[in-house]
Design a protein around this motif. Sequence first.
Motif, PDB file in Angstrom:
ATOM      1  N   LEU A  75       0.811  -1.107   0.263  1.00 34.60           N
ATOM      2  CA  LEU A  75       0.277  -0.084  -0.158  1.00 34.60           C
ATOM      3  C   LEU A  75       0.719   0.835   0.420  1.00 34.60           C
ATOM      4  N   LYS A  76       2.277   1.203   0.628  1.00 35.56           N
ATOM      5  CA  LYS A  76       2.988   2.518   0.513  1.00 35.56           C
ATOM      6  C   LYS A  76       4.097   2.132  -0.609  1.00 35.56           C
ATOM      7  N   PHE A  85      -5.929  -5.719  -5.280  1.00 30.79           N
ATOM      8  CA  PHE A  85      -5.745  -6.680  -4.415  1.00 30.79           C
ATOM      9  C   PHE A  85      -7.405  -6.588  -4.166  1.00 30.79           C
ATOM     10  N   TYR A  86      -6.920  -8.150  -3.801  1.00 35.84           N
ATOM     11  CA  TYR A  86      -8.307  -8.741  -2.153  1.00 35.84           C
ATOM     12  C   TYR A  86      -7.639  -9.239  -1.683  1.00 35.84           C
ATOM     13  N   PHE A 133     -11.388  -2.616   2.162  1.00 42.00           N
ATOM     14  CA  PHE A 133     -12.193  -2.580   1.066  1.00 42.00           C
ATOM     15  C   PHE A 133     -12.930  -1.098   0.568  1.00 42.00           C
ATOM     16  N   LYS A 134     -12.445  -0.329   1.286  1.00 39.69           N
ATOM     17  CA  LYS A 134     -12.706   1.112   0.986  1.00 39.69           C
ATOM     18  C   LYS A 134     -11.325   1.876  -0.402  1.00 39.69           C
ATOM     19  N   HIS A 135     -10.566   1.260  -0.143  1.00 40.04           N
ATOM     20  CA  HIS A 135      -8.941   1.493  -0.814  1.00 40.04           C
ATOM     21  C   HIS A 135      -9.369   2.068  -2.804  1.00 40.04           C
ATOM     22  N   TYR A 138      -8.046  -1.711  -4.270  1.00 36.65           N
ATOM     23  CA  TYR A 138      -9.158  -3.168  -3.966  1.00 36.65           C
ATOM     24  C   TYR A 138      -9.700  -3.127  -4.854  1.00 36.65           C
ATOM     25  N   TYR A 139      -9.737  -4.768  -5.014  1.00 41.44           N
ATOM     26  CA  TYR A 139     -10.609  -5.168  -6.390  1.00 41.44           C
ATOM     27  C   TYR A 139     -12.233  -5.631  -6.034  1.00 41.44           C
ATOM     28  N   LYS A 140     -12.962  -4.989  -7.296  1.00 39.37           N
ATOM     29  CA  LYS A 140     -13.969  -5.368  -6.872  1.00 39.37           C
ATOM     30  C   LYS A 140     -15.029  -5.941  -8.217  1.00 39.37           C
ATOM     31  N   ILE A 141     -15.818  -6.227  -8.064  1.00 38.71           N
ATOM     32  CA  ILE A 141     -16.355  -6.912  -9.316  1.00 38.71           C
ATOM     33  C   ILE A 141     -17.799  -5.979  -9.396  1.00 38.71           C
ATOM     34  N   ASP A 142     -18.115  -5.281 -10.438  1.00 37.47           N
ATOM     35  CA  ASP A 142     -19.543  -4.365 -10.233  1.00 37.47           C
ATOM     36  C   ASP A 142     -19.686  -3.932  -9.387  1.00 37.47           C
TER      37      ASP A 142
END
Length: 341
Positions: A75-76, A85-86, A133-135, A138-142
């Motif tokens: 993250l740095k 990432f997840y 999750f709020k980063h 962070y990997y999201k689907i839809d």
Amino acid sequence: MGIGEWETVMTIQNRYPNHYWNRKPLWGYINEADPTVMSMEIEAAANHGVNVFIFDWYWYDGRPFMETTLDNGFLKADNVSKMKFYLMWANHDVLNLWDTRLARINENNVIWTGKVDRQEFEKICKRNIEKYFKHPQYYKIDGKPVFMIYDIPQLITGLGGIKETTDALNWFKQEIKKAGFPGLELQITMWGVNLNYSGFDAGKTTSPENEFVKILGFTSATHYQFVHFTNVDDEYPNIVDRAEKEWYRIDSIFDCKYYPHVSVGWDNSPRTGHSAVMRNNTPENFEKALRKARDFVDNHPWQAPLITINSWNEWTETSYLMPCNVYGYGYLEAVKNVFMK
């Protein structure tokens, strides 16, 4: 030595003289909690077609374990914007199997348990929502953050049963929506068929596996390692053929989405001195496995184009993409050949 499992890799010839396994990382015994080191890793990964790191994430004895690589390294890193990432919650027990001084005794004493009760579960979920999750990476689907859980029996035992686990996971999804997300992509780690819970035997439903996953509320699935569901003491092409059949079996009977998984290899003898061994898992054969996974994804255009790989750096299980003295950058080049050419 204070260098984690690198010590197991570095000292294998001292512990098992003349053991055939004698691999060394081309990048040296790097500290991945150093953002400069992680920046190098992100660059190499991204340049070869790897665009998501799934971090094994741990919580033991009321607190997080081994977050420094993620927090201080990844993250740095100055190029973190190149990599999503997840988290995969690795909620297994910690046994003395991982202490190479004790591994051959086979006592399997539990040092820390992966089980958590409802209060601890809620603490974990709230923390991960806010911290990770709020980063933006962070990997999201839809729009839904992806969260993978490794050991479902451990989860169920800790929370007190199927009903209690279902209730806890539903609460988690509600918290996700309160945080402003459209939902949660809750991902189950598939293993072999090993379910033994009341109400899910074959006499009560024609597809106990699917019913189990539906009731718990998982929305997608993948595997973590070929060793979890097939015999890996075999030639790699044979293992991959069986794995491909399992992808399509799961796809045909489960309502949730399945994302194909490819393992680079398996041999955990650096820890234990003996192991089943995947043979002939060359970069060329690994590339063929990736092409099968890509074909699966191409045949499922309604799903996210996600393929999971074990692993980036599982050296003591001999399943890594990182360059080594045996194959150089071969495994990374295989990924690049399939997904970037």
